[in-house]
Write an enzyme that holds these catalytic residues in place. Structure first.
Site, PDB file in Angstrom:
ATOM      1  N   LYS A 215     134.933 -94.807  -7.768  1.00  0.00           N
ATOM      2  CA  LYS A 215     134.751 -95.425  -6.268  1.00  0.00           C
ATOM      3  C   LYS A 215     133.748 -94.995  -5.622  1.00  0.00           C
ATOM      4  CE  LYS A 215     135.187 -93.254  -2.394  1.00  0.00           C
ATOM      5  NZ  LYS A 215     134.636 -93.654  -1.347  1.00  0.00           N
ATOM      6  N   GLY A 267     126.352 -87.259  -5.079  1.00  0.00           N
ATOM      7  CA  GLY A 267     126.451 -86.859  -3.988  1.00  0.00           C
ATOM      8  C   GLY A 267     126.491 -85.666  -3.695  1.00  0.00           C
ATOM      9  N   SER A 268     126.840 -85.535  -2.428  1.00  0.00           N
ATOM     10  CA  SER A 268     126.505 -83.894  -1.435  1.00  0.00           C
ATOM     11  C   SER A 268     126.920 -82.868  -2.423  1.00  0.00           C
ATOM     12  CB  SER A 268     126.025 -84.111  -0.018  1.00  0.00           C
ATOM     13  OG  SER A 268     128.159 -84.114  -0.275  1.00  0.00           O
ATOM     14  N   THR A 269     126.297 -82.161  -2.164  1.00  0.00           N
ATOM     15  CA  THR A 269     126.082 -80.727  -2.270  1.00  0.00           C
ATOM     16  C   THR A 269     127.961 -80.035  -1.930  1.00  0.00           C
ATOM     17  OG1 THR A 269     124.226 -80.336  -2.417  1.00  0.00           O
ATOM     18  CG2 THR A 269     125.257 -78.089  -2.712  1.00  0.00           C
ATOM     19  N   GLU A 270     127.764 -79.948  -1.065  1.00  0.00           N
ATOM     20  CA  GLU A 270     128.782 -79.825  -0.405  1.00  0.00           C
ATOM     21  C   GLU A 270     130.353 -80.255  -0.828  1.00  0.00           C
ATOM     22  OE1 GLU A 270     128.739 -81.409   3.663  1.00  0.00           O
ATOM     23  OE2 GLU A 270     131.022 -80.505   4.125  1.00  0.00           O
ATOM     24  N   GLY A 272     130.674 -81.850  -3.743  1.00  0.00           N
ATOM     25  CA  GLY A 272     130.298 -81.385  -5.127  1.00  0.00           C
ATOM     26  C   GLY A 272     130.790 -79.867  -5.030  1.00  0.00           C
ATOM     27  N   GLU A 289     125.332 -84.082  -9.981  1.00  0.00           N
ATOM     28  CA  GLU A 289     124.703 -84.469 -10.068  1.00  0.00           C
ATOM     29  C   GLU A 289     124.509 -84.532  -7.753  1.00  0.00           C
ATOM     30  OE1 GLU A 289     122.508 -85.099 -11.954  1.00  0.00           O
ATOM     31  OE2 GLU A 289     122.935 -85.849 -13.764  1.00  0.00           O
ATOM     32  N   CYS A 323     117.865 -87.791  -3.896  1.00  0.00           N
ATOM     33  CA  CYS A 323     118.194 -87.477  -3.818  1.00  0.00           C
ATOM     34  C   CYS A 323     117.336 -86.421  -4.461  1.00  0.00           C
ATOM     35  CB  CYS A 323     119.330 -86.958  -5.254  1.00  0.00           C
ATOM     36  SG  CYS A 323     118.649 -88.431  -6.400  1.00  0.00           S
TER      37      CYS A 323
HETATM   38  P1  NAP Z   1     129.284 -87.776  -0.089  1.00  0.00           P
HETATM   39  O1  NAP Z   1     129.406 -87.210   1.128  1.00  0.00           O
HETATM   40  O2  NAP Z   1     128.916 -86.282  -1.383  1.00  0.00           O
HETATM   41  O3  NAP Z   1     129.672 -89.210  -1.069  1.00  0.00           O
HETATM   42  C1  NAP Z   1     129.546 -88.966  -2.362  1.00  0.00           C
HETATM   43  C2  NAP Z   1     131.233 -90.061  -3.107  1.00  0.00           C
HETATM   44  O4  NAP Z   1     131.792 -88.618  -2.398  1.00  0.00           O
HETATM   45  C3  NAP Z   1     130.867 -91.244  -1.735  1.00  0.00           C
HETATM   46  O5  NAP Z   1     132.352 -92.123  -2.520  1.00  0.00           O
HETATM   47  C4  NAP Z   1     132.500 -90.086  -0.644  1.00  0.00           C
HETATM   48  O6  NAP Z   1     133.013 -91.212  -0.115  1.00  0.00           O
HETATM   49  C5  NAP Z   1     133.217 -89.405  -1.610  1.00  0.00           C
HETATM   50  N1  NAP Z   1     133.490 -88.137  -1.613  1.00  0.00           N
HETATM   51  C6  NAP Z   1     133.543 -88.066  -0.062  1.00  0.00           C
HETATM   52  N2  NAP Z   1     133.977 -86.788  -0.028  1.00  0.00           N
HETATM   53  C7  NAP Z   1     135.359 -86.391  -1.112  1.00  0.00           C
HETATM   54  C8  NAP Z   1     136.103 -85.486  -1.561  1.00  0.00           C
HETATM   55  N3  NAP Z   1     136.840 -84.432  -0.521  1.00  0.00           N
HETATM   56  N4  NAP Z   1     136.332 -85.950  -2.925  1.00  0.00           N
HETATM   57  C9  NAP Z   1     136.055 -87.150  -3.854  1.00  0.00           C
HETATM   58  N5  NAP Z   1     135.051 -87.584  -3.115  1.00  0.00           N
HETATM   59  C10 NAP Z   1     133.869 -87.528  -1.719  1.00  0.00           C
HETATM   60  O7  NAP Z   1     127.321 -87.451  -0.150  1.00  0.00           O
HETATM   61  P2  NAP Z   1     126.285 -89.119   0.017  1.00  0.00           P
HETATM   62  O8  NAP Z   1     126.446 -88.777   1.770  1.00  0.00           O
HETATM   63  O9  NAP Z   1     127.574 -90.355   0.368  1.00  0.00           O
HETATM   64  O10 NAP Z   1     125.323 -89.267  -1.509  1.00  0.00           O
HETATM   65  C11 NAP Z   1     123.853 -88.668  -0.820  1.00  0.00           C
HETATM   66  C12 NAP Z   1     124.099 -87.653  -1.189  1.00  0.00           C
HETATM   67  O11 NAP Z   1     124.235 -87.482  -2.721  1.00  0.00           O
HETATM   68  C13 NAP Z   1     122.952 -86.453  -1.368  1.00  0.00           C
HETATM   69  O12 NAP Z   1     123.622 -84.967  -1.391  1.00  0.00           O
HETATM   70  C14 NAP Z   1     122.190 -86.404  -2.536  1.00  0.00           C
HETATM   71  O13 NAP Z   1     121.212 -85.706  -2.281  1.00  0.00           O
HETATM   72  C15 NAP Z   1     122.673 -86.763  -3.730  1.00  0.00           C
HETATM   73  N6  NAP Z   1     122.494 -87.373  -4.161  1.00  0.00           N
HETATM   74  C16 NAP Z   1     122.243 -86.902  -5.228  1.00  0.00           C
HETATM   75  C17 NAP Z   1     121.735 -87.422  -6.627  1.00  0.00           C
HETATM   76  C18 NAP Z   1     121.789 -86.854  -7.626  1.00  0.00           C
HETATM   77  O14 NAP Z   1     121.692 -87.208  -8.953  1.00  0.00           O
HETATM   78  N7  NAP Z   1     121.597 -85.897  -8.212  1.00  0.00           N
HETATM   79  C19 NAP Z   1     121.906 -88.831  -6.732  1.00  0.00           C
HETATM   80  C20 NAP Z   1     121.938 -89.394  -5.522  1.00  0.00           C
HETATM   81  C21 NAP Z   1     122.925 -89.065  -4.431  1.00  0.00           C
HETATM   82  P3  NAP Z   1     132.910 -91.763   1.204  1.00  0.00           P
HETATM   83  O15 NAP Z   1     131.317 -93.100   0.518  1.00  0.00           O
HETATM   84  O16 NAP Z   1     133.955 -92.698   1.669  1.00  0.00           O
HETATM   85  O17 NAP Z   1     132.105 -90.634   2.016  1.00  0.00           O
END
Ligand code: NAP
Ligand code: MG
Length: 510
Positions: A215, A267-270, A272, A289, A323
């Site tokens: 996804k 993605g985000s910690t929230e 996750g 991650e 990230c």
């Molecule tokens: P996000 O809002 O958590 O979204 C990540 C992915 O999850 C997107 O595909 C999102 O879909 C999907 N998603 C949203 N709500 C969900 C749910 N309830 N259940 C399952 N999937 C869901 O994060 P983001 O804003 O796209 O990305 C930024 C974050 O990613 C930052 O916090 C960054 O630090 C982190 N990140 C971490 C790493 C690492 O390796 N540690 C690498 C890259 C990024 P939508 O796009 O449709 O919202």
């Protein structure tokens, strides 16, 4: 090439507020003209983006069950590029069933040497199409072409090559063990490295004999769907990789589907945390991650000019949409004045603008909500007493932009010292002793990465052992390689991607 920079204190903030809320426009760069480059846009007109993108299920592109589509925008121009299928639970169910069938009938039974051949083929096609993929990544996501071309795409191909090499050597990867695939992997990725995150997830899963439902992020689905075409060109058996585009609910449907054996989420910690709660007690495997708030620790004995370059690359690279971005800088007190002066000079030389221009250093912020979040957090820093320094660079009138920024006078309690901003914003603080440096660096909920800048090897070892971060770079920053595991401590997640550890996350090893 001296730039005039704005330094703003809280008292002067009333007039500054509008500048934070409304992007800087029509400002003239104050560089010596000999340093200006002529525009050098990457050729893009040969790469046509289809007006509509469907789901990729069981080897075919298919209309979504809902019949709904959502727009994908170029964040540098706000123009609609295409529309993307909105997958729902029914589509996720179809994709998981296709992945299960492919796992049981074909991929899970295929000898590793045969799986490896497919992965090599995919890697080679990615290399052949690297320029096109880089252009699409830049248009859809806003990152500068020199990054998508020189960083993302070489790493994407490298991940497929690296894991292709393991496909027939899993017994050697885990000597004395009997590594077996997990089954169907559900993989959810963010928008900051769309294709690279897809490669990090898909390549190890396939190498180990798993099948995949991916996804992508809502704002950056185009290159994942282009990758689906590459899978077709490589004759990858139908159902081995399925791509279901859509919003957060689509991701949640994948997480909650009973036919999935493992979830890998970046993605985000929230989000996750929500996924970890949803999976508790289900027996599904999980790797997370998540976010970061990395510290770059700059000692007095460091090669300062080299360190400044590393700090600049570490936070302004990819607009800070990284990230592991070095979003906090801890400077040893004796060199504070010098470092601030050099930082001010250097951010004034960064070129912000058309991401397709080969000279651009900082591209567009990925989306309007992300831009608003950056503005809100920077404003909170100023409200809490920090001093703001921003490049006076001209910003385009349309699109989502934020100038390279740093904040001084930041205290550890400020939001800008604790929360992930995910934009080109650096929070600068000081320290006196190594102990103070690692204690301050560790005083956050995250633990993804850190950088140490010093001339002394012994200090590097001491600091690296004390800083609670999954990746610690020494006298460099943001260097990646598929052989190196990547991942976090604390609220930055668990599990590793890359290297043997990343491979092990896609096998039963027993
Ligand atoms: P996000 O809002 O958590 O979204 C990540 C992915 O999850 C997107 O595909 C999102 O879909 C999907 N998603 C949203 N709500 C969900 C749910 N309830 N259940 C399952 N999937 C869901 O994060 P983001 O804003 O796209 O990305 C930024 C974050 O990613 C930052 O916090 C960054 O630090 C982190 N990140 C971490 C790493 C690492 O390796 N540690 C690498 C890259 C990024 P939508 O796009 O449709 O919202
Ligand atoms: Mg987009």
């Amino acid at each position: 090439m001296k730039a005039t920079l704005k330094t703003v204190t809280k008292n002067a903030m009333a007039s500054r507020t509008s500048q934070l809320v409304v992007p800087l426009r029509n400002r003239r760069l104050n560089f010596d003209s000999k340093w200006d480059y002529a525009p050098a846009p990457e050729e893009s007109k040969n790469y046509v983006i289809a007006p509509r993108h469907e789901l990729f299920i069981a080897g075919k592109f298919a209309r979504p069950h809902s019949g709904k589509y959502f727009p994908s925008i170029n964040p540098a121009t706000e123009e609609k590029l295409t529309e993307i299928a909105e997958g729902d639970r029914a589509d996720v169910d179809k994709a998981v069933k296709a992945a299960r069938a492919a796992y049981e009938k074909v991929w899970g039974r295929m000898p590793g040497r045969e799986r490896g051949k497919y992965l090599y083929r995919v890697a080679r096609i990615i290399q052949e199409k690297a320029r096109e993929l880089a252009v699409l990544e830049t248009i859809d996501g806003g990152k500068p072409i020199k990054e998508s071309r020189d960083v993302d795409l070489p790493l994407v191909a490298a991940h497929f090559f690296y894991h292709a090499g393991w496909a027939d050597k899993l017994k050697y990867a885990f000597p004395g063990k009997n590594p077996r695939p997990l089954g169907v992997a559900g993989q959810i990725i963010p928008w900051n490295f769309p294709l690279l995150m897809a490669a990090w997830k898909i390549a190890p899963a396939l190498a180990c004999g798993n099948t995949v439902v991916l996804k992508p992020a809502e704002t950056t689905s185009i290159t994942a769907l282009r990758l689906a075409q590459i899978f077709q060109e490589a004759d990858l058996p139908a159902g081995v990789v399925n791509i279901v585009t859509g919003a957060g609910e689509t991701g949640a449907a994948l997480v909650n589907h009973p036919g999935v054996d493992k979830i890998a989420f970046t993605g985000s910690t929230e989000v996750g945390k929500r996924i970890a709660q949803a999976l508790a007690g289900t027996g599904k495997k999980l790797t997370l991650e998540l976010g970061g708030k990395a510290a770059n620790i700059l000692f007095e004995d460091a090669p300062i000019d080299q360190a400044i370059e590393g700090v600049i690359a570490g936070i302004y690279f990819n607009q800070g949409h990284v990230c592991c971005a070095g979003s906090r800088l801890f400077v040893q007190e004796g060199i504070y004045g010098t470092v601030i002066r050099k930082l001010r000079d250097r951010i004034g030389t960064l070129r912000v603008g058309n991401p397709l221009d080969k000279n651009t250093d900082i591209g567009a912020i990925n989306s309007k909500p992300q831009l608003e979040k950056i503005r809100m957090l920077v404003q909170s820093g100023v409200d809490e007493g920090a001093h703001l320094t921003q490049s006076p660079c001209a910003l385009p009138a349309r699109g989502y932009w934020f100038p390279p920024t740093f904040l001084t006078g930041v205290t550890m309690a400020n939001r800008v010292a604790q929360e992930e901003i995910f934009g080109p914003v650096l929070s600068v603080m000081t320290f006196r002793t190594p102990e103070e440096a690692f204690e301050r660096a560790n005083n956050i909920p995250y633990g993804l990465s850190a950088g140490i800048w010093t001339d002394k090897g012994s200090k590097i070892f001491k600091m690296a052992s004390k800083v609670r971060a999954g990746v610690v770079w020494a006298n460099t920053y943001n260097k990646f390689d598929p052989t190196s595991p990547f991942g976090g401590y604390k609220e930055s997640g668990f599990g590793r991607e890359g290297g043997l550890q990343g491979l092990g996350a896609y096998c039963h090893i027993g």
